[in-house]
Design an enzyme around this catalytic site. Structure first.
Site, PDB file in Angstrom:
ATOM      1  CB  SER A 115      12.372   5.281 -16.493  1.00 30.87           C
ATOM      2  OG  SER A 115      13.602   4.688 -16.817  1.00 30.87           O
ATOM      3  CG  HIS A 144       7.680   5.718 -16.145  1.00 24.43           C
ATOM      4  ND1 HIS A 144       8.204   6.781 -15.449  1.00 24.43           N
ATOM      5  CD2 HIS A 144       8.478   4.667 -15.871  1.00 24.43           C
ATOM      6  CE1 HIS A 144       9.265   6.387 -14.780  1.00 24.43           C
ATOM      7  NE2 HIS A 144       9.449   5.099 -15.012  1.00 24.43           N
ATOM      8  CD  GLU A 200       6.288  10.346 -15.027  1.00 23.94           C
ATOM      9  OE1 GLU A 200       6.585  11.476 -14.668  1.00 23.94           O
ATOM     10  OE2 GLU A 200       7.120   9.423 -15.022  1.00 23.94           O
ATOM     11  CG  ASN A 223      13.106   8.644 -13.313  1.00 23.09           C
ATOM     12  OD1 ASN A 223      13.274   8.356 -12.127  1.00 23.09           O
ATOM     13  ND2 ASN A 223      12.637   7.777 -14.194  1.00 23.09           N
TER      14      ASN A 223
END
Ligand code: CAA
Length: 307
Positions: free
Chosen positions: A136, A164, A176, A214
Site C-alpha cells: 500500500s 493493491h 489499484e 493512501n
C-alpha cells in the site's frame, strides 16, 4: 518463451494458477476472491503454518455464509474451497510453485522482508510468471529492482507490478494497479485483465508515495487524529460528522482502527520521508498509540475498544 506459455493456456490471459504469499487478512481475502470469482487454483504460503490454518478456517466461514444466504450451493462452495491449497514449508524451493502464472505478495509492510521475498520469487517461479505486490505504500520500482534470479543473476523487474487491494477484499470493488518504472506493458495489461476477472474495477497510479488511495486517505485520517488530539471534538463527534455529513460508511477514527494504527503510521511515515513535505507529518497521538500497542481492532484497543 513467456508469451508461448500464455497462449497455450486455457484462459485468454493464461492465468490458471495463482500463488499468494502471506495468509493475513489481505492474503486470505485475495485467495478467496481469486478462487471464487476468477475460478483459478490458489496456493497460499506463509512462514506460519498456523496462520494458514486460521486463514483457511476463515474461507470456510465465508463460504458457509454464502451458502446460508443462498448465493451458492454446497457443491459450488466445495469446489471453491478445493481450489485453495496450503503450500508446504519449503514449497518454493521444492518446486511446488512450478506451475504458478501469477503470484501476489501480501505480507506486512516491511521493505526488507518484501525484498527477500521478491528475490526468492524471481529465483523459483517459472520464467513467465507475473510477480505482483499488494503493497500500500512501498515503491514498486524498488521492489522490482530486488527481483533478481539468484541462480542466473537475471533481473525479472519487467514482470513486477503493484496490485493493491482494499479491506475487506471480498467486498471492496477496487484494485489499484501500479506499474514500476521497469514494468513491461504486457504484464500491466495481463494484471489488469486478471483484476477484472476477480470482479474488480481497476484504477492506475504512478509509482509515487501512497499511490492515489493512501495519498488522499491517510492525510484525511491523520487530520482527524490531530482534530482529536487538539480538542476540536470528541472521537464520536468527529466520526459521526463524516459518517452522517458526508455519507462515509465509517468515520475516520473507526476506519483507522479497522485498517490498523501501525499501518496508518507506517504509511504516513513513508509519505513524509519520501516527499519531505511537512503536510504529511504523522500526528503525535498516532505515534503514541502505536507505541502503547493500541493498534486498533486487531489488538482489541485503538480509538475505540473491541471485545
Ligand atoms: N469479508 C467478507 N465479507 C465481509 C467482510 C469480510 N471481512 N466484512 C463484511 N462483509 C460483508 C458482509 O457479509 C455483508 O455482506 P451482504 O451484504 O452480502 O450480507 C456486507 O459485507 C456488509 O457488511 P455488514 O452489514 O456487516 O457491515 P457494513 O454494512 O457496516 O459494512 C464494511 C462493513 C463493508 C466494512 C463498511 O463499513 C465499509 O465499507 N467500510 C469502509 C471500508 C474501507 O474504507 N476499506 C478500505 C480501507 S483502506 C485499505 O484497505 C487499503 C490500505 O492501503 C490502507
Amino acid at each position: 518463451s513467456p508469451a508461448c506459455k500464455r497462449s497455450l493456456s486455457t484462459d485468454a490471459d493464461g492465468i490458471d494458477k495463482v500463488a499468494v504469499i502471506g495468509a493475513g487478512q489481505m492474503g486470505i481475502g485475495i485467495s478467496y476472491v481469486a478462487a471464487k470469482t476468477a475460478g483459478v487454483d490458489v496456493l497460499i504460503s506463509d512462514r506460519s503454518a498456523q496462520q494458514i490454518t486460521k486463514g483457511l478456517q476463515f474461507v470456510d466461514t465465508l463460504l458457509g455464509k454464502e451458502v446460508k444466504k443462498g448465493k451458492m450451493n454446497n457443491e459450488e462452495a466445495n469446489r471453491v474451497r478445493s481450489r485453495i491449497k496450503a503450500a508446504s514449508e519449503n514449497g518454493l524451493q521444492d518446486g511446488e510453485f512450478a506451475e504458478v502464472d501469477l503470484v501476489v505478495e501480501a505480507v506486512s509492510e516491511n521493505l526488507a522482508v518484501k525484498q527477500t521475498i521478491f528475490s526468492q520469487l524471481a529465483t523459483h517461479l517459472p520464467p513467465h510468471a507475473i510477480l505482483a505486490s499488494n503493497t500500500s505504500s512501498i515503491s514498486l520500482s524498488t521492489l522490482a529492482a530486488s527481483a533478481i534470479d539468484q541462480k542466473t543473476g537475471q533481473s525479472r523487474a519487467r514482470q513486477v507490478v503493484g496490485f493493491h487491494f482494499f479491506n475487506p477484499v471480498p467486498v471492496m470493488k477496487l484494485v489499484e494497479l501500479i506499474p514500476a518504472l521497469q514494468t513491461d506493458p504486457s504484464v500491466l495489461d495481463t494484471a489488469r485483465g486478471f483484476a477484472e476477472r476477480m470482479g474488480k474495477t481497476v484504477t492506475q497510479s504512478a509509482d509515487t508515495p501512497g499511490f492515489i488511495s493512501n495519498r488522499l486517505l491517510m492525510p484525511f485520517i491523520n487530520e482527524a487524529i490531530i482534530a482529536l488530539e487538539t480538542g476540536v471534538a470528541t472521537k464520536e463527534d468527529i466520526d459521526t460528522t463524516l459518517k452522517l455529513g458526508m455519507n462515509h460508511p465509517m468515520g475516520p477514527l473507526t476506519l483507522a482502527d479497522f485498517i490498523g494504527l501501525d499501518t496508518c503510521l507506517s504509511i504516513m511515515e513513508v509519505l513524509m520521508r519520501e516527499t519531505g513535505d511537512s503536510k504529511y507529518r504523522p500526528s503525535v497521538l498516532l505515534g503514541r498509540m502505536v507505541s502503547a500497542g493500541y493498534l486498533g481492532k486487531k489488538s482489541g484497543q485503538g480509538f475505540y475498544t473491541y471485545t
